[in-house]
Structure formats: C-alpha cells, structure tokens
Enzyme design. Structure first.
Site, PDB file in Angstrom:
ATOM      1  N   ARG A   1      34.597 -45.058  54.014  1.00 32.63           N
ATOM      2  CA  ARG A   1      35.228 -45.694  52.683  1.00 32.63           C
ATOM      3  C   ARG A   1      35.604 -47.143  52.877  1.00 32.63           C
ATOM      4  O   ARG A   1      36.655 -47.217  53.931  1.00 32.63           O
ATOM      5  CB  ARG A   1      36.404 -44.859  52.464  1.00 32.63           C
ATOM      6  CG  ARG A   1      37.185 -45.046  50.981  1.00 32.63           C
ATOM      7  CD  ARG A   1      36.260 -45.074  50.009  1.00 32.63           C
ATOM      8  NE  ARG A   1      36.852 -45.079  48.606  1.00 32.63           N
ATOM      9  CZ  ARG A   1      36.728 -45.842  47.775  1.00 32.63           C
ATOM     10  NH1 ARG A   1      35.781 -46.821  47.853  1.00 32.63           N
ATOM     11  NH2 ARG A   1      37.575 -45.758  46.624  1.00 32.63           N
ATOM     12  N   GLY A   2      35.087 -48.110  52.344  1.00 32.02           N
ATOM     13  CA  GLY A   2      35.431 -49.530  52.826  1.00 32.02           C
ATOM     14  C   GLY A   2      36.863 -49.718  52.652  1.00 32.02           C
ATOM     15  O   GLY A   2      37.119 -50.473  53.490  1.00 32.02           O
TER      16      GLY A   2
ATOM     17  N   GLY B   1      28.449 -47.996  38.892  1.00 26.36           N
ATOM     18  CA  GLY B   1      27.752 -46.627  38.285  1.00 26.36           C
ATOM     19  C   GLY B   1      28.123 -45.557  38.859  1.00 26.36           C
ATOM     20  O   GLY B   1      28.853 -45.404  40.021  1.00 26.36           O
TER      21      GLY B   1
ATOM     22  N   ARG C   1      36.556 -50.737  56.469  1.00 25.26           N
ATOM     23  CA  ARG C   1      35.516 -51.605  56.747  1.00 25.26           C
ATOM     24  C   ARG C   1      35.825 -52.915  57.532  1.00 25.26           C
ATOM     25  O   ARG C   1      35.170 -53.279  58.348  1.00 25.26           O
ATOM     26  CB  ARG C   1      35.302 -52.343  55.259  1.00 25.26           C
ATOM     27  CG  ARG C   1      34.108 -53.158  55.232  1.00 25.26           C
ATOM     28  CD  ARG C   1      33.985 -53.953  54.109  1.00 25.26           C
ATOM     29  NE  ARG C   1      33.037 -52.821  52.970  1.00 25.26           N
ATOM     30  CZ  ARG C   1      31.868 -52.572  53.117  1.00 25.26           C
ATOM     31  NH1 ARG C   1      31.280 -53.424  53.821  1.00 25.26           N
ATOM     32  NH2 ARG C   1      31.583 -51.849  52.105  1.00 25.26           N
TER      33      ARG C   1
ATOM     34  N   GLU D   1      26.666 -39.359  49.498  1.00 23.70           N
ATOM     35  CA  GLU D   1      26.209 -39.682  50.710  1.00 23.70           C
ATOM     36  C   GLU D   1      26.234 -38.357  51.754  1.00 23.70           C
ATOM     37  O   GLU D   1      25.161 -37.882  52.404  1.00 23.70           O
ATOM     38  CB  GLU D   1      26.767 -40.801  51.467  1.00 23.70           C
ATOM     39  CG  GLU D   1      26.309 -42.239  50.625  1.00 23.70           C
ATOM     40  CD  GLU D   1      27.238 -43.324  51.362  1.00 23.70           C
ATOM     41  OE1 GLU D   1      27.254 -44.463  50.902  1.00 23.70           O
ATOM     42  OE2 GLU D   1      28.222 -43.076  52.361  1.00 23.70           O
TER      43      GLU D   1
ATOM     44  N   ASP E   1      39.443 -48.394  53.277  1.00 21.26           N
ATOM     45  CA  ASP E   1      40.125 -47.633  54.606  1.00 21.26           C
ATOM     46  C   ASP E   1      40.014 -48.706  55.890  1.00 21.26           C
ATOM     47  O   ASP E   1      40.866 -48.868  56.399  1.00 21.26           O
ATOM     48  CB  ASP E   1      39.873 -46.298  54.654  1.00 21.26           C
ATOM     49  CG  ASP E   1      40.390 -45.372  53.575  1.00 21.26           C
ATOM     50  OD1 ASP E   1      41.301 -45.911  52.863  1.00 21.26           O
ATOM     51  OD2 ASP E   1      40.253 -44.028  53.606  1.00 21.26           O
TER      52      ASP E   1
END
Length: 240
Positions: free
Chosen positions: A52-53, A85, A57, A119, A55
């Site tokens: 999760r970016g 999307g 990245r 994912e 949190d």
C-alpha cells in the site's frame, strides 16, 4: 460471511519500471553473481512487490526495492500512486504471472485498496497453480489482525461491504460480494503463511534479512528446476 451474501442478493437499495534506485553494491556483493534469476528463464521478474503506497512507498519499500536491485534480483515495482478504475490493471496482472516470487507487505491501510486485495488473490492463485514463492512481510501489523480482519483490516472490509450494499445493480452487487469473499479468504490464507516482521530489529537489518531469504529461496527454486530438466533430458536421451 453470510452478511455479504444477504446484502448482495438484497433489494436495489522490475523491472525498474521507471524507478531508478540508488544502489548499495557493497551490501549485496555477497549475494549477487552478476545476473538475475529471471534472465535465464521464462520469467520476466524475480520478485513482484505488493504494498500500500500511502503507508510505506517512500520509506520501507524504496529501501527494500533498492536492496533487491543491488542483489541483482529483478523486481517489479508499480509506480502508480493513484488507483484508476475498479479493476486491476492488466500490466499488474501480467507482472504477477511473470514473476518467480511475490513479497506481500500487509500494512495498516493495505486492505483499503481493492487493487492490493486483487493482487493478493492473484498472487495466492499463482502460488497454487505455478508454485510461485510467496513471502508475507507484516509491517507494523499483527498477522492475527490480518487473519481475522481485526482493527484497521476490519474497518477496511466494512467499508467495502458498505459500498457493495449501496450498489443498486443486482449483478454488480453479486460480483462485488464474490470479490469480497475472495479477499477475506486471501487475507486469512496469507496470514497463515510463514512470514517475517520487524520484531524490534532495525529496518536496515530487517531488509538485509529479507533479501538474503528471497535470494536463498530463488536459488533453491532454480536448482530444483535444473535437476528436473536434467532428469527429463536424460530420460529423453535414453528413450529408444
């Protein structure tokens, strides 16, 4: 979860991938032999990173990615910060299927992202169908919270369910219900896998341990494949 089924049936109410890290060649020289594992196989990447970016990245993931690249472990890192999307992008799906291994990093807001959850489902499917190596890294979360959807994971799933309940199209609502059921099963499954957590160690040492572990497991996979290919070629050679 019965509540999902009831709501869904209710009324209509690495690649561097554009990312060029600074590498520390000294820290990885003992691991790297100058070529990635994927360079001599049908796989495009050694590792796919699922995280999760918002949190991690710009700290943990950047450092882990740099360490993996320094060890010549070809790694896919998605640079898109904003999800566009509802459905997972085809390039992400392809990258997962084209990877020998996946490192999944459940963090506080991981389950708020439908993409992260999609994912996760696909990665675990690849684990079953293609023997993909899967390593969960629990970043400031307890595996129990992931397994039982407690705390932030409970909050995130509740919001997904609320969104599904608000959907007025019955077909879309059923599709969302199936998707959420898959997410719940995947979170339960990944929390049961052998993973790693910080456990009071420095982040630098923790990342070194992760890189050594994935390198060892990739080597083991490559040796196992080589032995199978050797046995196959020997059988073919001796066949009358």
């Amino acid at each position: 979860m019965a509540v999902i089924s009831e709501l869904s049936e209710g009324s209509s109410s690495s690649s561097t991938h554009g990312h060029q890290p600074e590498t520390d060649h000294n820290s990885s020289s003992e691991l790297s032999d100058g070529s990635s594992f994927s360079s001599t196989s049908e796989y495009k990447y050694d590792v796919f990173l699922s995280f999760r970016g918002r949190d991690i990245r710009n700290n943990f993931i950047d450092h882990l990615y740099s360490a993996l690249i320094s060890a010549n472990i070809s790694t896919f890192l998605d640079e898109e910060e904003i999800e566009t999307g509802e459905e997972l992008k085809p390039e992400l799906m392809n990258a997962i299927r084209d990877s020998r291994a996946s490192i999944i990093v459940p963090s506080k807001n991981y389950a708020t992202s439908s993409w992260c959850l999609d994912e996760l489902v696909l990665i675990l499917d690849q684990r079953m169908t293609s023997n993909q190596i899967v390593i969960p890294i629990f970043y400031d979360v307890e595996p129990t919270h992931v397994r039982k959807q407690i705390g932030s994971f409970n909050d995130a799933m509740a919001k997904h369910i609320q969104k599904m309940a608000a959907e007025t199209d019955a077909n879309k609502r059923r599709e969302m219900a199936q998707r959420i059921e898959g997410w719940i099963q995947a979170l339960t499954e990944v929390a049961g896998l052998k993973g790693m957590d910080l456990d009071g160690r420095s982040e630098t040492e923790f990342i070194k341990k992760i890189v050594k572990d994935i390198y060892r497991r990739l080597q083991g996979q490559r040796r196992s494949l080589s032995k199978r290919l050797l046995r196959t070629s020997t059988v073919d050679y001796n066949y009358p």
